[in-house]
Scaffold this motif. Sequence first.
Motif, short mmCIF file in Angstrom:
data_model
loop_
_atom_site.label_atom_id
_atom_site.label_comp_id
_atom_site.label_asym_id
_atom_site.label_seq_id
_atom_site.Cartn_x
_atom_site.Cartn_y
_atom_site.Cartn_z
N ASN A 62 37.65 -32.84 2.57
CA ASN A 62 37.27 -32.42 3.92
C ASN A 62 36.25 -31.27 3.80
O ASN A 62 36.48 -30.30 3.06
CB ASN A 62 38.53 -31.97 4.67
CG ASN A 62 38.22 -31.49 6.06
OD1 ASN A 62 37.61 -30.44 6.25
ND2 ASN A 62 38.64 -32.25 7.05
N HIS A 63 35.16 -31.39 4.55
CA HIS A 63 34.08 -30.40 4.44
C HIS A 63 34.55 -28.97 4.75
O HIS A 63 34.14 -28.01 4.09
CB HIS A 63 32.97 -30.81 5.43
CG HIS A 63 31.78 -29.93 5.40
ND1 HIS A 63 30.87 -29.93 4.37
CD2 HIS A 63 31.34 -28.99 6.28
CE1 HIS A 63 29.92 -29.04 4.62
NE2 HIS A 63 30.18 -28.45 5.77
N LEU A 64 35.42 -28.84 5.75
CA LEU A 64 35.88 -27.50 6.14
C LEU A 64 36.83 -26.91 5.10
O LEU A 64 36.82 -25.70 4.87
CB LEU A 64 36.55 -27.55 7.51
CG LEU A 64 35.59 -27.97 8.63
CD1 LEU A 64 36.35 -28.25 9.91
CD2 LEU A 64 34.53 -26.92 8.85
N THR B 92 26.47 -21.39 2.85
CA THR B 92 25.95 -22.61 3.48
C THR B 92 26.33 -23.81 2.61
O THR B 92 26.87 -23.64 1.51
CB THR B 92 24.42 -22.51 3.68
OG1 THR B 92 23.85 -22.02 2.48
CG2 THR B 92 24.07 -21.58 4.82
N ASP B 93 26.03 -25.02 3.10
CA ASP B 93 26.57 -26.22 2.46
C ASP B 93 26.16 -26.34 0.99
O ASP B 93 24.99 -26.19 0.64
CB ASP B 93 26.09 -27.46 3.23
CG ASP B 93 26.75 -27.54 4.60
OD1 ASP B 93 27.72 -26.79 4.84
OD2 ASP B 93 26.30 -28.35 5.43
N ASN B 94 27.15 -26.61 0.16
CA ASN B 94 26.91 -26.75 -1.28
C ASN B 94 28.04 -27.56 -1.89
O ASN B 94 29.15 -27.62 -1.34
CB ASN B 94 26.84 -25.36 -1.92
CG ASN B 94 28.19 -24.66 -1.88
OD1 ASN B 94 29.01 -24.82 -2.77
ND2 ASN B 94 28.47 -23.91 -0.82
N VAL C 48 33.27 -20.23 10.00
CA VAL C 48 32.16 -20.10 10.97
C VAL C 48 30.95 -20.87 10.44
O VAL C 48 30.26 -20.43 9.54
CB VAL C 48 31.81 -18.61 11.21
CG1 VAL C 48 32.75 -17.99 12.21
CG2 VAL C 48 31.83 -17.79 9.92
N SER C 49 30.72 -22.06 11.02
CA SER C 49 29.63 -22.88 10.51
C SER C 49 28.77 -23.38 11.67
O SER C 49 28.93 -22.93 12.81
CB SER C 49 30.18 -24.06 9.71
OG SER C 49 30.75 -24.99 10.58
N GLY C 50 27.88 -24.32 11.37
CA GLY C 50 27.02 -24.87 12.43
C GLY C 50 27.79 -25.80 13.36
O GLY C 50 27.40 -25.99 14.51
N GLY D 240 36.44 -27.49 2.04
CA GLY D 240 35.46 -27.02 1.06
C GLY D 240 34.97 -25.62 1.40
O GLY D 240 34.97 -24.72 0.55
N HIS D 241 34.58 -25.40 2.67
CA HIS D 241 34.11 -24.05 3.06
C HIS D 241 35.20 -23.00 2.81
O HIS D 241 34.90 -21.88 2.42
CB HIS D 241 33.71 -24.04 4.54
CG HIS D 241 32.29 -24.49 4.77
ND1 HIS D 241 31.22 -23.92 4.14
CD2 HIS D 241 31.78 -25.45 5.60
CE1 HIS D 241 30.09 -24.50 4.55
NE2 HIS D 241 30.40 -25.44 5.42
N ALA D 242 36.45 -23.38 3.07
CA ALA D 242 37.54 -22.42 2.87
C ALA D 242 37.68 -22.05 1.39
O ALA D 242 38.03 -20.92 1.05
CB ALA D 242 38.85 -23.00 3.39
ZN ZN Z 1 29.10 -26.73 6.29
#
Ligand code: ZN
Length: 332
Positions: free
Chosen positions: A110-112, A299-301, A134-136, A114-116
């Motif tokens: 899950n992308h979120l 940011t996305d990576n 906090v993302s786009g 990933g951000h976590a």
């Molecule tokens: Zn993102």
Amino acid sequence: MKILAFESSCDETSVAVVEDGQKVLSNVVKSQIDIFKLYGGVVPEIAARNHVLVITSAIEKALSDANCTKDDIDYVAVTQGPGLIGPLLIGIDAALAFAYSINKPVIGVNHLVGHAYAAQIEHEMKFPSIILLVSGGHTELLLAKGHLQFELIGQTYDDAVGEAYDKVARVLGQKYPGGPILDKLASQGDSNRYQLPRPVLDKDNFNFSFSGLKSAVINLYNKEVKNGNEIVIEDFAASFQKAVIDVLLTKTKLALEKYPDVKQLIVGGGVSANKGLRKALEEEIKGVELLIPKFSYCTDNAAMIGAAAYYYIKNGLVNKDYILKAYSINNL
Ligand code: ZN
Ligand code: KG4
């Protein structure tokens, strides 16, 4: 354990090699920002086509930067959503094809999540913790009780904070993505020049709303232009950013008060690159450890996807279901 990770949910084609969840051996990010500056935002079909053009060379570079061959890879991980369907499918197809070629499993991440996990690349996560994402596309507060045991405790009713940044920036005549541009302008402006609302601060919950704040800035700007008043873009950016930070901080502190056992505040997503927000968090969050990713992991990576995937594996989430989920458009 080496994981080759893919991220292509929006306009960054990224491939990384991550070892044991915390050691980033390579993190190749090919951004399409220069293309979408011309359009004022991301066009999904164009983004998908550009992922196709660069993904193979991104894989090659990720392996060579990490000093690896494909035979060193133990697992493949890929963002399975949320995101733009066309762009996601390019990453998923590339991941499945690569995994098939080396006969290794694929983990759909899950992308979120990933951000976590971006912040714990260099610092160990502790539990329980509060996560501010906090993302786009998202603005969320989560209670993390353990690895991958995340409970959503608050989210935006309307716009995500990054989306509000991008739209306000566009009206102020700035290019896409507006977040980093407004952040820089804000540092040179007077944040008390314009009085803007702090939406849903009075509510006793952890939800957010940014659409009214966005409209308030845009309406005020249009009014000032119509009245022939002097426009100082830096003051608009600073006043808007101050309102955003006030709201994010107030709600986050509220969550930290409600869950006093919390050991860390973990922040993630593109807007966590915001210098004003980072400074405010560093100054005002007391009593818990603050984990903010370094700039390249905000940011996305793909490094964050590889980091998260490690904990999916550790928690036994690599099974047929997860592999099949990566195939299914319904799960994007
Ligand atoms: Zn993102
Ligand atoms: O996490 P991300 O790369 O993609 C999504 O998952 O959405 O976040 C992108 C968002 C964009 O809206 C961008 O304007 C915002 O993050 N952003 C920033 C900053 N850097 C990126 N917003 C405010 N200040 C920044 N420095």
